[in-house]
Scaffold this motif. Structure first.
Motif, PDB file in Angstrom:
ATOM      1  N   UNK A  89       0.902  -1.211   0.389  1.00 13.34           N
ATOM      2  CA  UNK A  89       0.454  -0.155  -0.279  1.00 13.34           C
ATOM      3  C   UNK A  89       0.872   1.313   0.345  1.00 13.34           C
ATOM      4  N   UNK A  90       0.325   2.257  -0.535  1.00 16.70           N
ATOM      5  CA  UNK A  90       0.544   3.476  -0.503  1.00 16.70           C
ATOM      6  C   UNK A  90       1.704   3.659   0.889  1.00 16.70           C
ATOM      7  N   UNK A  91       1.174   4.558   1.551  1.00 15.38           N
ATOM      8  CA  UNK A  91       1.451   4.196   2.718  1.00 15.38           C
ATOM      9  C   UNK A  91       2.036   3.480   3.511  1.00 15.38           C
ATOM     10  N   UNK A  92       2.366   2.403   2.830  1.00 15.23           N
ATOM     11  CA  UNK A  92       3.230   1.387   3.779  1.00 15.23           C
ATOM     12  C   UNK A  92       4.414   1.762   3.228  1.00 15.23           C
ATOM     13  N   UNK A  93       4.783   1.278   1.416  1.00 17.40           N
ATOM     14  CA  UNK A  93       5.883   1.790   1.026  1.00 17.40           C
ATOM     15  C   UNK A  93       6.662   2.682   1.613  1.00 17.40           C
ATOM     16  N   UNK A  94       5.494   3.967   1.442  1.00 12.02           N
ATOM     17  CA  UNK A  94       6.371   4.849   2.300  1.00 12.02           C
ATOM     18  C   UNK A  94       6.953   5.132   3.750  1.00 12.02           C
ATOM     19  N   UNK A  95       5.854   4.900   4.037  1.00 12.80           N
ATOM     20  CA  UNK A  95       7.017   4.529   5.814  1.00 12.80           C
ATOM     21  C   UNK A  95       7.638   3.600   6.118  1.00 12.80           C
ATOM     22  N   UNK A  96       7.962   2.340   5.027  1.00 14.99           N
ATOM     23  CA  UNK A  96       8.788   1.504   4.916  1.00 14.99           C
ATOM     24  C   UNK A  96      11.068   2.369   4.429  1.00 14.99           C
ATOM     25  N   UNK A  97      10.713   3.041   3.668  1.00 12.71           N
ATOM     26  CA  UNK A  97      12.086   3.463   3.181  1.00 12.71           C
ATOM     27  C   UNK A  97      11.919   4.694   4.206  1.00 12.71           C
TER      28      UNK A  97
ATOM     29  N   UNK B   3      21.764   1.027  14.464  1.00 13.10           N
ATOM     30  CA  UNK B   3      21.048   1.056  13.717  1.00 13.10           C
ATOM     31  C   UNK B   3      20.884   0.252  12.101  1.00 13.10           C
ATOM     32  N   UNK B   4      22.272  -0.691  12.452  1.00  9.64           N
ATOM     33  CA  UNK B   4      21.999  -1.592  11.535  1.00  9.64           C
ATOM     34  C   UNK B   4      20.735  -2.735  12.105  1.00  9.64           C
ATOM     35  N   UNK B   5      21.254  -2.911  13.363  1.00  9.99           N
ATOM     36  CA  UNK B   5      19.695  -4.237  14.041  1.00  9.99           C
ATOM     37  C   UNK B   5      18.713  -3.489  13.947  1.00  9.99           C
ATOM     38  N   UNK B   6      18.239  -1.677  14.080  1.00 10.46           N
ATOM     39  CA  UNK B   6      16.984  -2.286  13.429  1.00 10.46           C
ATOM     40  C   UNK B   6      16.239  -1.799  12.334  1.00 10.46           C
ATOM     41  N   UNK B   7      17.521  -1.578  11.057  1.00  9.61           N
ATOM     42  CA  UNK B   7      16.758  -1.143   9.854  1.00  9.61           C
ATOM     43  C   UNK B   7      16.670  -2.724   9.541  1.00  9.61           C
ATOM     44  N   UNK B   8      18.249  -3.888  10.352  1.00 11.91           N
ATOM     45  CA  UNK B   8      17.557  -5.531   9.901  1.00 11.91           C
ATOM     46  C   UNK B   8      15.967  -6.139  10.572  1.00 11.91           C
ATOM     47  N   UNK B   9      15.691  -5.423  11.777  1.00 16.56           N
ATOM     48  CA  UNK B   9      15.036  -5.812  12.278  1.00 16.56           C
ATOM     49  C   UNK B   9      13.422  -4.737  11.053  1.00 16.56           C
ATOM     50  N   UNK B  10      13.724  -4.164  10.725  1.00 17.97           N
ATOM     51  CA  UNK B  10      12.470  -2.962  10.471  1.00 17.97           C
ATOM     52  C   UNK B  10      12.421  -4.301   8.750  1.00 17.97           C
ATOM     53  N   UNK B  11      13.373  -4.206   7.898  1.00 20.74           N
ATOM     54  CA  UNK B  11      13.454  -5.232   7.123  1.00 20.74           C
ATOM     55  C   UNK B  11      12.352  -6.772   7.583  1.00 20.74           C
ATOM     56  N   UNK B  12      12.310  -7.555   7.922  1.00 19.24           N
ATOM     57  CA  UNK B  12      12.654  -8.030   8.767  1.00 19.24           C
ATOM     58  C   UNK B  12      11.139  -8.584   8.767  1.00 19.24           C
ATOM     59  N   UNK B  13      10.597  -7.807   9.903  1.00 20.60           N
ATOM     60  CA  UNK B  13       9.396  -7.433   9.485  1.00 20.60           C
ATOM     61  C   UNK B  13       8.246  -7.527   8.493  1.00 20.60           C
ATOM     62  N   UNK B  14       8.689  -6.539   7.755  1.00 20.25           N
ATOM     63  CA  UNK B  14       8.366  -6.083   6.390  1.00 20.25           C
ATOM     64  C   UNK B  14       8.447  -7.518   5.246  1.00 20.25           C
ATOM     65  N   UNK B  15       9.485  -7.803   5.527  1.00 20.97           N
ATOM     66  CA  UNK B  15       9.332  -9.449   4.568  1.00 20.97           C
ATOM     67  C   UNK B  15       8.238 -10.695   5.433  1.00 20.97           C
ATOM     68  N   UNK B  16       8.309 -10.386   7.010  1.00 19.80           N
ATOM     69  CA  UNK B  16       6.825 -11.318   7.099  1.00 19.80           C
ATOM     70  C   UNK B  16       6.000 -11.060   6.526  1.00 19.80           C
ATOM     71  N   UNK B  17       5.153  -9.403   6.370  1.00 13.01           N
ATOM     72  CA  UNK B  17       4.299  -8.974   6.486  1.00 13.01           C
ATOM     73  C   UNK B  17       4.028  -9.196   4.816  1.00 13.01           C
ATOM     74  N   UNK B  18       4.578  -8.688   4.326  1.00 11.31           N
ATOM     75  CA  UNK B  18       4.776  -9.425   2.539  1.00 11.31           C
ATOM     76  C   UNK B  18       4.179 -10.546   2.752  1.00 11.31           C
TER      77      UNK B  18
END
Lengths: 312, 441
Positions: A89-97, B3-18
């Motif tokens: 979703x647009x918002x999720x994408x912007x938030x992620x980056x 920073x690295x860890x929090x980025x890894x966590x953000x990416x992991x969360x994104x991949x999980x939700x995706x």
């Protein structure tokens, strides 16, 4: 003071020298054009500025200190090949980056709201990106690039693929960010946009910086001593040996004659104006500076010619 | 570092939700066990449907002795029409057509004792059920009459008594001579199930990583991503995120299994070894067949260290997943087009299939050389060791094998990260080992 500068940066890929001792200086608050034909090494340099790759040798200084990982939070990058997660979703994408760029959740959400409103995308925030038109998707890419209010913005061919309306909108927003103090690097081979917005530039050809400086100065430096002259008289306008030659004349739509003249090597503009003014009813006299496009082509082709003969 | 860890966590969360955030994931996670149950149950249900009506079969007994041997069952009713057939002497086919609803005609020839054949005529394809039933009934009766023809008193009982089956009762000694029951069959079944699960999960989640990498590269978001984070962070985030997808999925299935076992009342037994032993004792005092089987299984289960196996399963799964997951990621990074993805996975698939075959081969001799080596080599150990685990593998071997696996998983992940780092930004270059060798320098 330079906001970002490179010193003798060298980068090699699989035996191909992509950057050969490249040094550029981008002053604080400047709109800087990174020019060059395709394959010259622009993207290689941009990737180094973004810390996507490292230079084999040489130095990159960011705001006075060697470029460091934490500076990522202060850089916004819109690559030429820019994609989106189409299923997001647009918002999720912007938030992620924004979160990856180091923004806190709340700050990111506030900034996103502001930008979505600015681009008239608020009602699309919950929609999947694949449902967006191309123009709207491009706006989302732009928002993702600038959401964290970076001090340095790098745009790689920003206007390619944009329709004229969006191009104008984008230009306006970029200049707005510049007014707010951001330093901006444009990588492009669209010379018209360089003359329009860039204050300084570096021209890269075959992995090297072949020309750089202030746009106005370089154009003056490349002056061919060409001037445009308007006279009210309709009598014949003749060249004068040792003073100027005439490249081209035509009747002016307002009456009289308009002519392009080239001054002889030792003649100053002052001399020429005095001479013409004495004999004709002079109404206008101004220098014809070469366009960046002409300078680009001239420099690149002479450089290519040189290196070709050098190689022989 | 934070920073690295929090980025890894953000990416992991994104991949999980995706993956896990999609409706299709939830539907699939719930449907897969239901479909597998259906696959097991369906043939039975279909057989029930297939039974249909009771058919009438006519019997012509030319031998004059075995007409009554074929008895009615659930599917067929038999009518002896010998008198009619011999009286009329007409065409059997005509008779068949005149009799409405007649399914088939069985002709028992006069020399059935010696020829041991019987003819069945019908306009339909003759059902297997009818063939089996006729063969069974006639076979039994002819056997009986053959035995009777020897005129030895109680010969049938003698034959029945002399038919014996020997069942090996395996006892495993521990170092200090303690005895415990070891049941090769049950152990091998458990081992095979675990091996197959590891194989399936590693392949399934590896493919998810691959898809995610290929998607990012082909839709060109990757350039934006690597300007926000390091490739290694992206890679780790992906592996961790997909790993959590796996954990979530397995957790859902465990809940499923729990519910099903609760319904059938076996959950409490399996999860508690003491209870298992008790159950075995209780069962052994009962004198019925079912109780006997339940008792044997419970006793064997009690002899297997379930908790130990579960811990090992998790460790091997993590190691195997990390090892293969990073290889899948590296493979994905060399791909330009979404449809080239499957091509790049060939080496991993080969290793995995090899591991599964090795595992099956090792079932026969879980302490042999092949089994030993394959449970040390990291590419095969996550699968092969599963087969061996129920047979009480020495602790040092397990420890060594896990150490090798985790060590090489980290090594492979490091190498994969190097390939990944180069591969994701490279377009239009065909995959070649030469390129990859250059990237690793």
């Amino acid at each position: 003071m330079n906001f970002i500068e490179t010193k003798d940066v060298v980068k090699q890929y699989d035996g191909h020298l992509a950057l050969d001792r490249v040094s550029i200086n981008v002053p604080q608050g400047c709109v800087f054009g990174l020019l060059g034909p395709n394959g010259a090494g622009k993207t290689s340099l941009i990737r180094i500025l973004n810390m996507i790759t490292r230079a084999d040798s040489g130095e990159v200084l960011f705001d006075g200190h060697p470029l460091h990982e934490k500076d990522i939070a202060n850089i916004g990058y819109l690559p030429e090949e820019r994609g989106l997660y189409r299923k997001m979703k647009v918002a999720d994408h912007i938030m992620y980056i924004a979160r990856l760029r180091g923004m806190r959740s709340n700050d990111a959400r506030d900034a996103m709201r502001k930008w979505l409103e600015r681009f008239d995308l608020t009602q699309w925030a919950g929609k999947k990106i694949e449902a967006l038109s191309k123009g709207m998707a491009q706006k989302v890419q732009f928002i993702s690039t600038v959401i964290h209010s970076p001090k340095l913005l790098i745009f790689d061919e920003p206007f390619s693929g944009f329709d004229p309306v969006n191009t104008e909108l984008l230009k306006k927003e970029i200049l707005h960010l510049h007014d707010e103090g951001a330093t901006i690097i444009f990588s492009t081979h669209n010379m018209a946009s360089v003359e329009e917005v860039c204050e300084e530039f570096a021209l890269i050809n075959r992995s090297r910086v072949v020309l750089d400086g202030k746009v106005s100065e370089v154009r003056r430096r490349f002056s061919k001593k060409l001037y445009k002259v308007d006279i009210a008289d309709t009598m014949k306008f003749d060249p004068v040996d040792g003073l100027f030659s005439i490249e081209h004349t035509q009747p002016s739509p307002f009456g009289g004659i308009t002519a392009d003249i080239r001054l002889a090597a030792t003649v100053t503009m002052h001399d020429a104006v005095a001479y013409i003014n004495d004999r004709y009813a002079l109404t206008a006299f101004h220098e014809l500076l070469p366009s960046m496009n002409e300078i680009f082509i001239e420099t690149v082709s002479s450089n290519n010619h040189q290196s070709a003969s050098h190689n022989d | 570092m934070t920073n690295n860890l929090s980025r890894i966590a953000i990416i992991a969360r994104h991949e999980f939700l995706a993956i896990a955030g999609k409706k299709s994931f939830i539907v699939m996670t719930i449907l897969v066990p239901l479909i597998s149950l259906a696959c097991i149950g369906l043939p039975y249900v279909m057989m029930q449907f297939n039974k249909g009506d009771v058919e009438t079969v006519a019997v012509v007994d030319e031998s004059g002795r075995y007409g009554k041997a074929i008895t009615d069952n659930d599917e067929f009713r038999f009518h002896d029409i010998t008198p009619i057939a011999s009286d009329g002497g007409g065409e059997l086919h005509e008779f068949y057509q005149q009799q409405e609803g007649l399914y088939a005609i069985v002709i028992i020839p006069a020399d059935v004792d010696s020829s041991l054949t019987v003819d069945i005529f019908s306009e339909n394809a003759v059902r297997m059920g009818l063939q089996r039933h006729v063969a069974q009934c006639l076979g039994d009766t002819i056997t009986q009459s053959l035995i009777a023809s020897y005129h030895i008193p109680q010969l049938d009982k003698i034959i029945a008594d002399s038919h014996v089956e020997v069942s090996p009762n395996c006892v495993k000694w521990s170092d200090n001579g303690e005895e415990s029951r070891s049941d090769a069959e049950l152990a091998s079944v458990i081992g095979l199930i675990l091996a197959f699960l590891t194989y399936m999960f590693v392949m399934m989640y590896g493919a998810m990583i691959l898809t995610s990498v290929v998607e990012e590269k082909t839709n060109r978001i990757i350039e934006v991503m690597v300007s926000c984070c390091k490739p290694i962070e992206l890679l780790l985030g992906k592996i961790i995120g997909v790993g959590f997808v796996g954990i979530a999925q397995i957790a859902i299935w465990c809940v499923f299994l729990g519910v099903i076992s609760a319904i059938f009342g076996i959950g409490s037994v399996v999860s508690n070894p003491d209870l298992l032993a008790q159950q075995a004792q209780i069962a052994s005092t009962l004198d019925t067949d079912t109780a006997d089987i339940v008792g044997t299984i419970s006793q064997s289960l009690a002899s297997i260290n379930l908790a130990g196996i579960a811990i090992c399963f998790v460790l091997y799964f993590i190691g195997g997943y990390l090892l293969y997951g990073s290889m899948f990621a590296a493979a994905g990074s060399t791909v330009d087009q979404p449809n080239e993805g499957s091509q790049a996975t060939v080496p991993m698939m080969m290793f995995l299939v090899l591991a599964l075959w090795a595992g099956i081969a090792c079932m026969d001799n879980p302490d042999g050389g092949l089994a030993w080596w394959c449970s040390m080599i990291p590419f095969t150990s996550p699968v092969v060791m599963m087969v061996r685990l129920p047979y009480d593998v020495p602790l040092w071997e397990i420890a060594l094998s896990i150490a090798i696996l985790l060590g090489s998983a980290l090594g492979i992940a490091f190498v994969a990260a190097k390939i990944y780092r180069k591969g994701i930004l490279l377009y239009g270059k065909k995959f070649s080992w030469k390129n990859i060798a250059a990237w690793l320098k």
